[in-house]
Design an enzyme around this catalytic site. Structure first.
Site, PDB file in Angstrom:
ATOM      1  N   ASP A   1      -9.500  -0.579   7.648  1.00  0.00           N
ATOM      2  CA  ASP A   1     -10.099   0.495   8.445  1.00  0.00           C
ATOM      3  C   ASP A   1     -10.712  -0.077   9.718  1.00  0.00           C
ATOM      4  O   ASP A   1     -11.459  -1.055   9.652  1.00  0.00           O
ATOM      5  CB  ASP A   1     -11.221   1.192   7.661  1.00  0.00           C
ATOM      6  CG  ASP A   1     -10.702   2.085   6.553  1.00  0.00           C
ATOM      7  OD1 ASP A   1      -9.611   2.653   6.707  1.00  0.00           O
ATOM      8  OD2 ASP A   1     -11.409   2.213   5.526  1.00  0.00           O
TER       9      ASP A   1
ATOM     10  N   ARG B   1      -6.176   0.910  -4.555  1.00  0.00           N
ATOM     11  CA  ARG B   1      -5.296   0.463  -3.485  1.00  0.00           C
ATOM     12  C   ARG B   1      -5.192  -1.055  -3.416  1.00  0.00           C
ATOM     13  O   ARG B   1      -6.171  -1.767  -3.624  1.00  0.00           O
ATOM     14  CB  ARG B   1      -5.736   1.036  -2.142  1.00  0.00           C
ATOM     15  CG  ARG B   1      -7.225   0.954  -1.933  1.00  0.00           C
ATOM     16  CD  ARG B   1      -7.718   2.052  -1.016  1.00  0.00           C
ATOM     17  NE  ARG B   1      -7.379   3.375  -1.487  1.00  0.00           N
ATOM     18  CZ  ARG B   1      -7.467   4.474  -0.751  1.00  0.00           C
ATOM     19  NH1 ARG B   1      -7.882   4.419   0.468  1.00  0.00           N
ATOM     20  NH2 ARG B   1      -7.132   5.639  -1.255  1.00  0.00           N
TER      21      ARG B   1
ATOM     22  N   ARG C   1       0.830  -1.200   0.000  1.00  0.00           N
ATOM     23  CA  ARG C   1       0.000   0.000   0.000  1.00  0.00           C
ATOM     24  C   ARG C   1       0.863   1.248   0.000  1.00  0.00           C
ATOM     25  O   ARG C   1       1.736   1.418   0.831  1.00  0.00           O
ATOM     26  CB  ARG C   1      -0.897   0.007   1.253  1.00  0.00           C
ATOM     27  CG  ARG C   1      -1.591   1.323   1.550  1.00  0.00           C
ATOM     28  CD  ARG C   1      -2.793   1.539   0.653  1.00  0.00           C
ATOM     29  NE  ARG C   1      -3.423   2.824   0.910  1.00  0.00           N
ATOM     30  CZ  ARG C   1      -4.423   2.998   1.768  1.00  0.00           C
ATOM     31  NH1 ARG C   1      -4.904   1.996   2.448  1.00  0.00           N
ATOM     32  NH2 ARG C   1      -4.957   4.186   1.933  1.00  0.00           N
TER      33      ARG C   1
ATOM     34  N   ASP D   1      -6.610  -1.928   1.905  1.00  0.00           N
ATOM     35  CA  ASP D   1      -7.104  -0.876   2.780  1.00  0.00           C
ATOM     36  C   ASP D   1      -7.685  -1.554   4.016  1.00  0.00           C
ATOM     37  O   ASP D   1      -8.527  -2.451   3.888  1.00  0.00           O
ATOM     38  CB  ASP D   1      -8.204  -0.107   2.016  1.00  0.00           C
ATOM     39  CG  ASP D   1      -8.606   1.181   2.689  1.00  0.00           C
ATOM     40  OD1 ASP D   1      -7.825   1.704   3.509  1.00  0.00           O
ATOM     41  OD2 ASP D   1      -9.710   1.672   2.385  1.00  0.00           O
TER      42      ASP D   1
END
Ligand code: ROI
Length: 166
Positions: free
Chosen positions: A97, A92, A83, A95
């Site tokens: 989160d 990307r 990344r 990712d």
């Protein structure tokens, strides 16, 4: 131990392999266990220009790491998987989160929990609801209410679950 929900997404490279590898890497974190993985979704990219569809899923972790340490470790896993932080909302490889960290509400420069855009993102709400249908958000709202208000446009359940890989 705290139950944390992590959203995973990828639209560059071998997304399936990257997501499997990221799941295994989260399970290897100190004081942390990967407890459950949602089904996989294909979703239309939110972001500028023409981008490949994403693969998205949500993982449930049990962790003894505090939220800041967990964030730092997830950013390291993103970096280990190629990344690079370049274009805002650009494609990307991986990712990760933090959606929810127990019942905590966190608002620092580095980290906002619950994730501030999760209510409007079907590629987060649908897999999260698959894992935790009865979940109530820290604000008191049942997750199901957000999910019912969120269109499934551009979202396809692929009907499989990615296993943690190497
Ligand atoms: N779009 C989709 N469909 N899925 C994602 O995981 C995703 N992640 C992002 C942005 C760039 C907002 N777009 C996305 O970070």
């Amino acid at each position: 131990m705290i139950t944390a929900y992590i959203a995973l997404g990828s639209n560059l490279g071998d997304s399936r392999a990257l997501l499997g590898s990221a799941l295994a890497a989260m399970d290897r974190l100190a004081d942390t266990r990967l407890v459950d993985v949602s089904p996989t979704y294909r979703s239309t990219a939110v972001g500028p220009g023409k981008q490949r569809d994403y693969l998205n899923l949500v993982a449930r972790l049990e962790t003894g790491l505090d939220a800041g340490k967990l964030l730092a470790q997830l950013q390291r896993i993103e970096a280990d998987h190629g990344r690079q932080r370049r274009e805002h909302w650009g494609p990307r490889t991986l990712d990760l989160d933090i959606l929810l960290y127990g019942d905590a509400t966190i608002s620092t420069e580095a980290l906002q929990v619950p994730h501030p855009r999760m209510a409007e993102r079907n590629f987060v709400l649908y897999p999260l609801t698959d894992l935790a249908a009865d979940l109530v958000l820290p604000c008191g709202t049942p997750l199901q209410r957000w999910r019912s208000a969120c269109s499934d446009a551009g979202l396809e359940a692929l009907g499989d679950t990615i296993e943690p890989g190497r």
